[in-house]
Scaffold this motif. Structure first.
Motif, PDB file in Angstrom:
ATOM      1  N   SER A 148     -24.068   8.937  10.449  1.00 34.61           N
ATOM      2  CA  SER A 148     -22.633   8.774  10.623  1.00 34.61           C
ATOM      3  C   SER A 148     -22.347   8.306  12.048  1.00 34.61           C
ATOM      4  CB  SER A 148     -21.904  10.096  10.380  1.00 34.61           C
ATOM      5  OG  SER A 148     -20.571  10.035  10.870  1.00 34.61           O
ATOM      6  N   TRP A 208     -21.962   6.374   7.131  1.00 34.35           N
ATOM      7  CA  TRP A 208     -20.547   6.702   7.266  1.00 34.35           C
ATOM      8  C   TRP A 208     -20.007   6.011   8.521  1.00 34.35           C
ATOM      9  CZ3 TRP A 208     -23.915   9.764   4.783  1.00 34.35           C
ATOM     10  CH2 TRP A 208     -23.483  10.493   3.660  1.00 34.35           C
ATOM     11  N   SER A 267     -16.003   4.641   8.763  1.00 35.46           N
ATOM     12  CA  SER A 267     -14.603   5.092   8.835  1.00 35.46           C
ATOM     13  C   SER A 267     -14.348   6.356   8.017  1.00 35.46           C
ATOM     14  CB  SER A 267     -13.669   3.983   8.359  1.00 35.46           C
ATOM     15  OG  SER A 267     -13.970   3.611   7.027  1.00 35.46           O
ATOM     16  N   ASN A 268     -15.266   6.721   7.141  1.00 38.61           N
ATOM     17  CA  ASN A 268     -15.132   7.960   6.363  1.00 38.61           C
ATOM     18  C   ASN A 268     -15.680   9.147   7.142  1.00 38.61           C
ATOM     19  OD1 ASN A 268     -14.134   6.421   4.315  1.00 38.61           O
ATOM     20  ND2 ASN A 268     -15.908   6.618   2.952  1.00 38.61           N
ATOM     21  N   ASP A 269     -14.925  10.235   7.167  1.00 36.26           N
ATOM     22  CA  ASP A 269     -15.398  11.479   7.773  1.00 36.26           C
ATOM     23  C   ASP A 269     -16.539  12.021   6.915  1.00 36.26           C
ATOM     24  OD1 ASP A 269     -15.757  14.184   8.540  1.00 36.26           O
ATOM     25  OD2 ASP A 269     -13.660  14.354   9.162  1.00 36.26           O
ATOM     26  N   THR A 286     -19.373  14.108   1.980  1.00 36.91           N
ATOM     27  CA  THR A 286     -18.381  13.177   1.446  1.00 36.91           C
ATOM     28  C   THR A 286     -19.042  11.852   1.050  1.00 36.91           C
ATOM     29  OG1 THR A 286     -17.846  12.227   3.611  1.00 36.91           O
ATOM     30  CG2 THR A 286     -16.644  14.211   2.956  1.00 36.91           C
ATOM     31  N   THR A 287     -18.230  10.929   0.565  1.00 39.94           N
ATOM     32  CA  THR A 287     -18.726   9.629   0.119  1.00 39.94           C
ATOM     33  C   THR A 287     -18.965   8.705   1.309  1.00 39.94           C
ATOM     34  OG1 THR A 287     -17.492   9.829  -1.943  1.00 39.94           O
ATOM     35  CG2 THR A 287     -18.224   7.615  -1.316  1.00 39.94           C
ATOM     36  N   ASN A 314     -19.498   5.164   3.449  1.00 39.16           N
ATOM     37  CA  ASN A 314     -18.957   3.810   3.344  1.00 39.16           C
ATOM     38  C   ASN A 314     -19.973   2.843   2.754  1.00 39.16           C
ATOM     39  OD1 ASN A 314     -17.541   5.088   5.971  1.00 39.16           O
ATOM     40  ND2 ASN A 314     -16.130   3.696   4.948  1.00 39.16           N
TER      41      ASN A 314
END
Length: 275
Positions: free
Chosen positions: A48, A117, A119-121, A128-129, A131
């Motif tokens: 991330s 990851w 822009s997605n936290d 989480t999912t 990018n």
């Protein structure tokens, strides 16, 4: 006649300023860190670059590892087509330049190792999912003879992270820190893959630097394969991430010299009035 006491006071002021001026110059350093294996045989790993949660987790690990202080200055991740290097994720720091390759091939299914990851936290423990999803999106470029440059102007220190992988072949990454009138600083990490069966291996390798006097402004890098298995299709280069500390605004040496002269003048005026 200037009294010993007053002369000593003037000398102390001038001497302290001279020491302060001399103390502004510090040695720069460039140090190779650790090559951490993050993937084996196409296993998926997580990374991330989301602000405040810049971190990675090797395949099979249970706990993420922070990248720098958790907020990066810049990053650039690439994949490849048959004719070009394609940047699919890039930060806004404008410090990591284009990535080039002297030998390039189309990305393939076995180059889809990393969940990324941007822009997605990433949530807690990459829950989480992403990018860009491993197994779906090509997140590594199939190439060798890779090079590029990073702008470190105004940074007092930092860490560079390089993501890459190989199939069979040995490989080496070399980074060089340069600045006008300064000796080049170089560090490298070499991985001798040798005969490791049919394993693909992915790595995240870091280099740290200090640049206290801000005399250095560029770090360039070269990554390549070597040995009997060093074909273009054996390389998997992912990209570069940068964490660093920007310098506080401090007087330059010329400004300090003027300050020293001014304070010395004030001290002499004070002495004359007290005669």
């Amino acid at each position: 006649m200037l009294s010993t006491k007053r002369f000593t006071g003037v000398a102390v002021v001038a001497g302290a300023l001279a020491l302060a001026m001399a103390g502004t110059a510090q040695a720069a350093t460039l140090t190779a860190g650790t090559a951490t294996q993050v993937s084996l045989n196409h296993s998926h790993w997580d990374i991330s670059v989301f602000d405040g949660k810049a971190e990675y987790k090797p395949a099979g690990a249970t706990t993420p590892v922070m990248l720098g202080d958790g907020t990066l200055l810049d990053y650039r991740f690439v994949t490849s087509t048959t004719s070009a290097v394609n940047t699919y994720a890039q930060g806004t720091g404008n410090r990591i330049g284009p990535i080039s390759s002297g030998a390039l091939a189309a990305s393939a299914a076995e180059d889809k190792w990393a969940n990324v990851w941007t822009s997605n936290d990433p949530g807690t423990n990459f829950s989480t999912t992403p990018n860009f999803a491993a197994g779906v999106d090509n997140t590594h470029a199939r190439m060798r003879d890779v090079s590029g440059a990073i702008d470190i102007t105004g940074l007092t220190d930092g860490i560079l992270y390089f993501g890459y992988g190989v199939f069979l072949a040995s490989n080496e990454i070399t980074v060089t820190m340069t600045g006008a009138g300064q000796p080049d600083l170089t560090a490298s990490v070499q991985l001798l893959e040798g005969a490791i069966g049919t394993n693909n291996r992915g790595w995240l390798t870091d280099f740290s630097f200090t640049n206290d006097d801000l005399a250095y402004d560029t770090i360039s890098y070269d990554w390549d394969l070597f040995g009997a298995q060093a074909s273009t299709t054996r390389g998997r280069f992912m990209g570069v991430a940068l964490d660093g500390t920007a310098a506080n605004v401090i007087p330059e040496s010329s400004t300090l010299a003027l300050l020293a002269m001014g304070l010395l003048g004030l001290a002499l005026v004070a002495w004359r009035r007290r005669k």
